[in-house]
Design an enzyme around this catalytic site. Structure first.
Site, PDB file in Angstrom:
ATOM      1  N   GLU A   1      55.116 102.985 -56.558  1.00 55.26           N
ATOM      2  CA  GLU A   1      55.878 101.753 -56.357  1.00 55.26           C
ATOM      3  C   GLU A   1      54.969 100.589 -55.966  1.00 55.26           C
ATOM      4  O   GLU A   1      54.067 100.755 -55.141  1.00 55.26           O
ATOM      5  CB  GLU A   1      56.893 101.970 -55.236  1.00 55.26           C
ATOM      6  CG  GLU A   1      57.707 103.251 -55.419  1.00 55.26           C
ATOM      7  CD  GLU A   1      58.448 103.661 -54.147  1.00 55.26           C
ATOM      8  OE1 GLU A   1      58.819 102.779 -53.366  1.00 55.26           O
ATOM      9  OE2 GLU A   1      58.645 104.872 -53.954  1.00 55.26           O
TER      10      GLU A   1
ATOM     11  N   HIS B   1      60.583 100.173 -57.277  1.00 53.69           N
ATOM     12  CA  HIS B   1      60.552 101.589 -56.859  1.00 53.69           C
ATOM     13  C   HIS B   1      60.438 102.499 -58.098  1.00 53.69           C
ATOM     14  O   HIS B   1      61.323 103.321 -58.372  1.00 53.69           O
ATOM     15  CB  HIS B   1      61.844 101.863 -56.081  1.00 53.69           C
ATOM     16  CG  HIS B   1      61.844 103.082 -55.220  1.00 53.69           C
ATOM     17  ND1 HIS B   1      61.652 104.352 -55.705  1.00 53.69           N
ATOM     18  CD2 HIS B   1      62.020 103.214 -53.888  1.00 53.69           C
ATOM     19  CE1 HIS B   1      61.740 105.215 -54.716  1.00 53.69           C
ATOM     20  NE2 HIS B   1      61.953 104.550 -53.590  1.00 53.69           N
TER      21      HIS B   1
HETATM   22  O1  TA6 Z   1      59.920 104.654 -51.405  1.00 55.42           O
HETATM   23  C1  TA6 Z   1      59.979 105.908 -50.836  1.00 55.42           C
HETATM   24  C2  TA6 Z   1      61.283 106.074 -50.113  1.00 55.42           C
HETATM   25  O2  TA6 Z   1      61.432 105.091 -49.139  1.00 55.42           O
HETATM   26  C3  TA6 Z   1      61.364 107.496 -49.563  1.00 55.42           C
HETATM   27  O3  TA6 Z   1      61.237 107.559 -48.183  1.00 55.42           O
HETATM   28  C4  TA6 Z   1      62.669 108.029 -50.112  1.00 55.42           C
HETATM   29  O4  TA6 Z   1      63.671 108.030 -49.201  1.00 55.42           O
HETATM   30  C5  TA6 Z   1      62.899 107.159 -51.317  1.00 55.42           C
HETATM   31  O5  TA6 Z   1      62.380 105.910 -51.038  1.00 55.42           O
HETATM   32  C6  TA6 Z   1      64.280 107.105 -51.965  1.00 55.42           C
HETATM   33  O6  TA6 Z   1      65.186 106.305 -51.295  1.00 55.42           O
HETATM   34  P1  TA6 Z   1      66.695 106.220 -51.783  1.00 55.42           P
HETATM   35  O7  TA6 Z   1      67.394 105.293 -50.842  1.00 55.42           O
HETATM   36  O8  TA6 Z   1      66.689 105.673 -53.161  1.00 55.42           O
HETATM   37  O9  TA6 Z   1      67.237 107.619 -51.754  1.00 55.42           O
END
Ligand code: TA6
Length: 283
Positions: free
Chosen positions: A258, A156
């Site tokens: 990501e 991520h």
């Molecule tokens: O990868 C994108 C995502 O799934 C978004 O929808 C957003 O919520 C982000 O990840 C961050 O997630 P987190 O659980 O780290 O706040």
């Protein structure tokens, strides 16, 4: 010319971390979550975003760097969002001469807590390799169970951005994507360059070539192997204000690009290993 490489352990934000050095470039990797928290290139420029309000207590995932999402991407299942290894303490895999290497490997495996959530035996490893002008992160998922396992996940990656208004991401034109910011319709990317002027939360499918991120004078090439999807995320103003571990203006300093397995889960047979990687390269 032989480039000097070195790995040392140290405390960063109270966490047990490793600092990798390759020439003048350096990276920091935390045992918590096997998360890369910093990548400073040979010109001294920080390439990863780490929120000024990130929490380092292990209660929540660290906001920034390269969180490892496994065995579930986002909310695609019943597990905690993005799985459960972001808040695990990983162990270093030591090989002879490891401290003079440009690569660091960390591992974590199932335990009673993970089996209570996800009833499978597994071992995952993260390998971080620091080059003079590149950072590569490999994810290895080994099925140590007797039955097949199926997972989704992601690296991520939070990239540091100078000027969100001038930012362009190239290489997505013609790909289909699920638009998670707009209620999940499937669309086709029509634009040669993706710009950022509102919340973006998209899962692009079947991404082949490397992407290019243009940030003013700075360009980064983002390549992946093994991961079929690319997720692009920026929470923008309103969502960002609701994130307790982000400054209200933090969304202007980051974009997530990501490497993901999201649309179709990966299936790993007993005794087999799945491999994916993401490479960030100065261009
Ligand atoms: O990868 C994108 C995502 O799934 C978004 O929808 C957003 O919520 C982000 O990840 C961050 O997630 P987190 O659980 O780290 O706040």
């Amino acid at each position: 010319m032989q480039v000097p490489t070195h790995i040392e352990t140290f405390l960063f934000q109270g966490l047990e971390c490793f600092r990798l050095r390759t020439g003048a470039a350096s990276a920091i990797v935390s045992r918590l979550g096997a998360q890369v928290l910093s990548w400073i290139d040979a010109d001294g420029r920080q390439r990863l975003f780490l929120s000024e309000r990130a929490k380092f207590d292990g209660a929540v995932a660290i906001r920034g760097g390269i969180p490892v999402c496994f065995p579930q991407f986002s909310g695609l299942g019943d597990l905690p969002k993005h799985g459960f290894v972001r808040t695990r303490l990983w162990d270093r895999v030591l090989a002879p001469g490891a401290d003079a290497s440009a690569s660091l490997t960390l591992r974590c495996a199932d335990n009673a807590a993970t089996r209570a959530l996800w009833p499978h035996a597994f071992e995952v490893r993260i390998e971080v390799t620091l080059g003079l002008a590149a950072l590569a992160v490999g994810l290895f998922v080994r099925n140590t169970d007797a039955a097949p396992i199926s997972f989704t996940g992601a690296l991520h990656t939070y990239l540091a951005v100078d000027d969100i208004d001038a930012l362009s991401l190239y290489g997505l034109q013609g790909l289909t994507y699920r638009d998670a910011a707009k209620g999940n319709p499937i669309r086709t990317e029509g634009d040669a360059q993706l710009r950022f002027a509102q919340e973006v939360d998209r899962v692009y499918h079947a991404v082949q070539g490397p992407l290019t991120l243009g940030d003013g004078a700075h360009t980064l090439s983002i390549a992946a192997s093994g991961f079929p999807d690319v997720v692009v995320w920026n929470p923008w103003q309103i969502l960002c204000r609701g994130l307790p571990d982000m400054l209200p203006t933090g969304y202007r300093q980051m974009v997530c690009v990501e490497a993901a397995v999201a649309q179709v889960p990966a299936i790993v047979a007993p005794g087999q290993e799945w491999t994916g990687s993401q490479t960030l390269r100065l261009a």
